[in-house]
Design a protein around this motif. Structure first.
Motif, PDB file in Angstrom:
ATOM      1  N   PRO A 143       0.739  -1.085   0.040  1.00  0.00           N
ATOM      2  CA  PRO A 143      -0.035   0.119   0.165  1.00  0.00           C
ATOM      3  C   PRO A 143       0.859   1.234   0.120  1.00  0.00           C
ATOM      4  O   PRO A 143       2.000   1.072   0.361  1.00  0.00           O
ATOM      5  CB  PRO A 143      -0.751   0.004   1.299  1.00  0.00           C
ATOM      6  CG  PRO A 143      -0.174  -0.849   2.250  1.00  0.00           C
ATOM      7  CD  PRO A 143       0.849  -1.935   1.233  1.00  0.00           C
ATOM      8  N   PRO A 144       0.479   2.260  -0.687  1.00  0.00           N
ATOM      9  CA  PRO A 144       1.149   3.748  -0.546  1.00  0.00           C
ATOM     10  C   PRO A 144       1.359   4.027   0.935  1.00  0.00           C
ATOM     11  O   PRO A 144       0.560   3.563   1.838  1.00  0.00           O
ATOM     12  CB  PRO A 144       0.123   4.502  -1.221  1.00  0.00           C
ATOM     13  CG  PRO A 144      -1.019   4.070  -0.959  1.00  0.00           C
ATOM     14  CD  PRO A 144      -0.998   2.661  -0.982  1.00  0.00           C
ATOM     15  N   PRO A 145       2.596   4.841   1.457  1.00  0.00           N
ATOM     16  CA  PRO A 145       2.814   5.277   2.806  1.00  0.00           C
ATOM     17  C   PRO A 145       1.714   6.022   3.305  1.00  0.00           C
ATOM     18  O   PRO A 145       1.114   6.961   2.665  1.00  0.00           O
ATOM     19  CB  PRO A 145       4.028   5.756   2.483  1.00  0.00           C
ATOM     20  CG  PRO A 145       4.272   6.445   1.163  1.00  0.00           C
ATOM     21  CD  PRO A 145       3.347   5.130   0.234  1.00  0.00           C
ATOM     22  N   PRO A 146       1.411   5.894   4.271  1.00  0.00           N
ATOM     23  CA  PRO A 146       0.335   6.883   4.877  1.00  0.00           C
ATOM     24  C   PRO A 146       0.864   8.169   4.932  1.00  0.00           C
ATOM     25  O   PRO A 146       2.056   8.585   5.114  1.00  0.00           O
ATOM     26  CB  PRO A 146       0.146   6.360   6.290  1.00  0.00           C
ATOM     27  CG  PRO A 146       1.220   5.695   6.918  1.00  0.00           C
ATOM     28  CD  PRO A 146       1.962   5.413   5.417  1.00  0.00           C
TER      29      PRO A 146
END
Length: 167
Positions: A10-13
């Motif tokens: 997933p993309p970084p928060p």
């Protein structure tokens, strides 16, 4: 070809304080508007006059009356309350009758687990004889009595409860 057993990363928060600039500006504008509205409302003149702290002399009126006639005393009303007495504990005496030889001879064909007198030695709070299957009182645990029909029953524990069971 890609591996079907791996999941995509997933993309970084997003960092917590990176809100869009328009949302931060709207919060400051709304807060400023509410503050200035409160200042303006509080500063308006409501037609009230300021409080004067000067002490003014007050006029005192004193009235003195003298009565020559004494008033009649009013009748006194008293109420007597009697204390309620608590009832004394009731003592129940049971008498056990023994079978006579004549009664034993006439009941010789009955089985050995039946009482020849047919009377209950332990009765319920309402005065009735117990029967098998009924619940026992705490004071009757382990006790033996007979039913109205003359069969002997015992207060025994069964299925986590105390019940009258045939002997």
């Amino acid at each position: 070809m890609t591996n079907p057993y791996t999941t995509p990363i997933p993309p970084p928060p997003r960092p917590p304080d990176t809100r869009p600039l328009r949302k931060r500006v709207l919060v400051w504008v709304a807060g400023s508007v509410l503050f200035f509205a409160g200042v303006i409302i509080g500063a308006t003149d409501d037609g009230q006059q300021p409080v004067d702290n000067k002490a003014r002399p007050a006029t005192t009126i004193t009235a003195t009356t003298t009565a020559t006639a004494t008033p009649k005393p009013s009748p006194a009303v008293t109420e007597t309350v009697k204390a309620k007495t608590k009832p004394d504990p009731t003592v129940t005496v049971t008498k056990t009758a023994t079978a006579t030889a004549k009664a034993a001879d006439s009941d010789s064909d009955s089985s050995s687990d039946q009482d020849s007198t047919g009377t209950c030695t332990i009765v319920s709070n309402s005065g009735n004889c117990y029967s098998a299957g009924q619940f026992c009182r705490n004071s009757d645990h382990g006790a033996t009595t007979s039913t109205a029909g003359g069969r002997k029953i015992k207060c025994a524990r069964s299925s986590n409860t105390w019940r009258w069971t045939y002997i």
